[in-house]
Design a protein around this motif. Structure first.
Motif, PDB file in Angstrom:
ATOM      1  N   GLY A   3       1.246  -1.093  -0.251  1.00  0.00           N
ATOM      2  CA  GLY A   3       0.031   0.232   0.485  1.00  0.00           C
ATOM      3  C   GLY A   3       0.882   1.131   0.287  1.00  0.00           C
ATOM      4  O   GLY A   3       2.326   0.981   0.342  1.00  0.00           O
ATOM      5  N   ARG A   4       0.345   2.423  -0.054  1.00  0.00           N
ATOM      6  CA  ARG A   4       1.375   3.741  -0.190  1.00  0.00           C
ATOM      7  C   ARG A   4       1.793   4.087   1.068  1.00  0.00           C
ATOM      8  O   ARG A   4       0.996   3.622   2.175  1.00  0.00           O
ATOM      9  CB  ARG A   4       0.047   4.363  -0.847  1.00  0.00           C
ATOM     10  CG  ARG A   4       0.269   4.775  -2.012  1.00  0.00           C
ATOM     11  CD  ARG A   4      -1.234   6.442  -2.716  1.00  0.00           C
ATOM     12  NE  ARG A   4      -1.484   5.913  -3.621  1.00  0.00           N
ATOM     13  CZ  ARG A   4      -1.232   6.054  -5.086  1.00  0.00           C
ATOM     14  NH1 ARG A   4      -0.068   7.031  -5.033  1.00  0.00           N
ATOM     15  NH2 ARG A   4      -1.901   6.267  -5.686  1.00  0.00           N
ATOM     16  N   VAL A   5       2.797   5.030   1.214  1.00  0.00           N
ATOM     17  CA  VAL A   5       3.195   5.554   2.347  1.00  0.00           C
ATOM     18  C   VAL A   5       3.160   6.961   2.209  1.00  0.00           C
ATOM     19  O   VAL A   5       3.658   7.395   0.875  1.00  0.00           O
ATOM     20  CB  VAL A   5       4.527   4.832   1.959  1.00  0.00           C
ATOM     21  CG1 VAL A   5       5.459   5.742   3.610  1.00  0.00           C
ATOM     22  CG2 VAL A   5       4.865   3.216   2.570  1.00  0.00           C
ATOM     23  N   LEU A   6       2.486   7.040   3.169  1.00  0.00           N
ATOM     24  CA  LEU A   6       2.631   8.958   2.941  1.00  0.00           C
ATOM     25  C   LEU A   6       3.708   8.895   4.125  1.00  0.00           C
ATOM     26  O   LEU A   6       3.753   8.629   5.021  1.00  0.00           O
ATOM     27  CB  LEU A   6       1.593   9.311   3.900  1.00  0.00           C
ATOM     28  CG  LEU A   6       1.119  10.829   4.006  1.00  0.00           C
ATOM     29  CD1 LEU A   6       1.443  11.768   2.931  1.00  0.00           C
ATOM     30  CD2 LEU A   6      -0.089  10.849   4.865  1.00  0.00           C
TER      31      LEU A   6
ATOM     32  N   HIS B 137      -6.064  17.857   7.114  1.00  0.00           N
ATOM     33  CA  HIS B 137      -5.417  17.589   5.837  1.00  0.00           C
ATOM     34  C   HIS B 137      -4.438  16.439   5.791  1.00  0.00           C
ATOM     35  O   HIS B 137      -4.856  15.767   4.284  1.00  0.00           O
ATOM     36  CB  HIS B 137      -4.194  18.753   5.231  1.00  0.00           C
ATOM     37  CG  HIS B 137      -3.652  18.314   4.283  1.00  0.00           C
ATOM     38  ND1 HIS B 137      -4.322  19.319   2.902  1.00  0.00           N
ATOM     39  CD2 HIS B 137      -2.578  18.627   3.684  1.00  0.00           C
ATOM     40  CE1 HIS B 137      -3.795  19.170   1.786  1.00  0.00           C
ATOM     41  NE2 HIS B 137      -2.423  18.479   1.914  1.00  0.00           N
ATOM     42  N   VAL B 138      -3.641  15.577   6.530  1.00  0.00           N
ATOM     43  CA  VAL B 138      -2.709  14.584   6.430  1.00  0.00           C
ATOM     44  C   VAL B 138      -4.456  13.437   6.224  1.00  0.00           C
ATOM     45  O   VAL B 138      -4.314  12.608   5.699  1.00  0.00           O
ATOM     46  CB  VAL B 138      -1.759  14.066   7.115  1.00  0.00           C
ATOM     47  CG1 VAL B 138      -1.964  12.463   7.986  1.00  0.00           C
ATOM     48  CG2 VAL B 138      -0.429  15.182   7.159  1.00  0.00           C
ATOM     49  N   GLY B 139      -5.441  13.517   7.355  1.00  0.00           N
ATOM     50  CA  GLY B 139      -6.491  12.747   7.128  1.00  0.00           C
ATOM     51  C   GLY B 139      -7.296  12.536   5.808  1.00  0.00           C
ATOM     52  O   GLY B 139      -8.009  11.650   5.224  1.00  0.00           O
ATOM     53  N   ASP B 140      -7.347  13.573   4.912  1.00  0.00           N
ATOM     54  CA  ASP B 140      -7.723  13.401   4.072  1.00  0.00           C
ATOM     55  C   ASP B 140      -6.800  13.294   2.892  1.00  0.00           C
ATOM     56  O   ASP B 140      -7.470  12.001   1.941  1.00  0.00           O
ATOM     57  CB  ASP B 140      -8.205  15.170   3.822  1.00  0.00           C
ATOM     58  CG  ASP B 140      -9.235  15.183   2.132  1.00  0.00           C
ATOM     59  OD1 ASP B 140      -9.533  14.649   0.979  1.00  0.00           O
ATOM     60  OD2 ASP B 140      -8.263  16.137   1.466  1.00  0.00           O
ATOM     61  N   LEU B 141      -5.850  13.403   3.031  1.00  0.00           N
ATOM     62  CA  LEU B 141      -4.580  12.461   1.683  1.00  0.00           C
ATOM     63  C   LEU B 141      -4.525  11.113   1.639  1.00  0.00           C
ATOM     64  O   LEU B 141      -5.020  10.403   1.109  1.00  0.00           O
ATOM     65  CB  LEU B 141      -3.061  12.566   2.247  1.00  0.00           C
ATOM     66  CG  LEU B 141      -3.033  14.048   1.588  1.00  0.00           C
ATOM     67  CD1 LEU B 141      -1.639  14.967   2.750  1.00  0.00           C
ATOM     68  CD2 LEU B 141      -3.484  14.749   0.240  1.00  0.00           C
ATOM     69  N   ILE B 142      -4.534  10.213   3.418  1.00  0.00           N
ATOM     70  CA  ILE B 142      -4.802   9.056   3.700  1.00  0.00           C
ATOM     71  C   ILE B 142      -6.274   8.993   3.673  1.00  0.00           C
ATOM     72  O   ILE B 142      -6.678   7.409   2.445  1.00  0.00           O
ATOM     73  CB  ILE B 142      -4.636   8.717   5.161  1.00  0.00           C
ATOM     74  CG1 ILE B 142      -3.831   9.178   5.991  1.00  0.00           C
ATOM     75  CG2 ILE B 142      -5.397   7.874   5.143  1.00  0.00           C
ATOM     76  CD1 ILE B 142      -3.746   9.351   7.012  1.00  0.00           C
ATOM     77  N   ALA B 143      -7.477   9.594   3.510  1.00  0.00           N
ATOM     78  CA  ALA B 143      -8.796   8.535   3.113  1.00  0.00           C
ATOM     79  C   ALA B 143      -8.364   8.695   1.501  1.00  0.00           C
ATOM     80  O   ALA B 143      -9.057   7.411   0.601  1.00  0.00           O
ATOM     81  CB  ALA B 143      -9.663   9.183   3.306  1.00  0.00           C
ATOM     82  N   ARG B 144      -8.003   9.882   0.791  1.00  0.00           N
ATOM     83  CA  ARG B 144      -8.507   9.763  -1.206  1.00  0.00           C
ATOM     84  C   ARG B 144      -7.488   8.893  -1.414  1.00  0.00           C
ATOM     85  O   ARG B 144      -7.971   8.109  -2.013  1.00  0.00           O
ATOM     86  CB  ARG B 144      -8.055  11.621  -1.065  1.00  0.00           C
ATOM     87  CG  ARG B 144      -8.990  12.364  -0.855  1.00  0.00           C
ATOM     88  CD  ARG B 144      -8.697  13.543  -1.830  1.00  0.00           C
ATOM     89  NE  ARG B 144      -7.794  13.988  -1.604  1.00  0.00           N
ATOM     90  CZ  ARG B 144      -6.559  14.554  -1.727  1.00  0.00           C
ATOM     91  NH1 ARG B 144      -6.834  15.331  -3.426  1.00  0.00           N
ATOM     92  NH2 ARG B 144      -5.925  15.389  -1.496  1.00  0.00           N
TER      93      ARG B 144
END
Length: 64
Positions: A8-11, A49-56
């Protein structure tokens, strides 16, 4: 979305005193690209903002 052990993606978050840098991996976790620099707005705005990136983007892991 997968968990941290299944890919999965890593932020990635690079905290600074005035700005925070953000980068995200590709879906396979093989490469990363810079996203943006987040400036000011307070901690709540940053976390939203981070929460939005995680969800999207289906982020599985966050690295600071």
């Amino acid at each position: 979305m997968t968990d941290a052990t299944g890919g999965g993606r890593v932020l990635a978050i690079d905290p600074g005193t005035k700005r925070w840098g953000l980068a995200m991996s590709d879906p396979l976790g093989a490469t990363a690209q810079g996203l943006e620099t987040f400036q000011a707005g307070g901690p709540r705005a940053f976390l939203d903002h981070v929460g939005d990136l995680i969800a999207r983007h289906g982020v599985a892991t966050v690295v600071i």
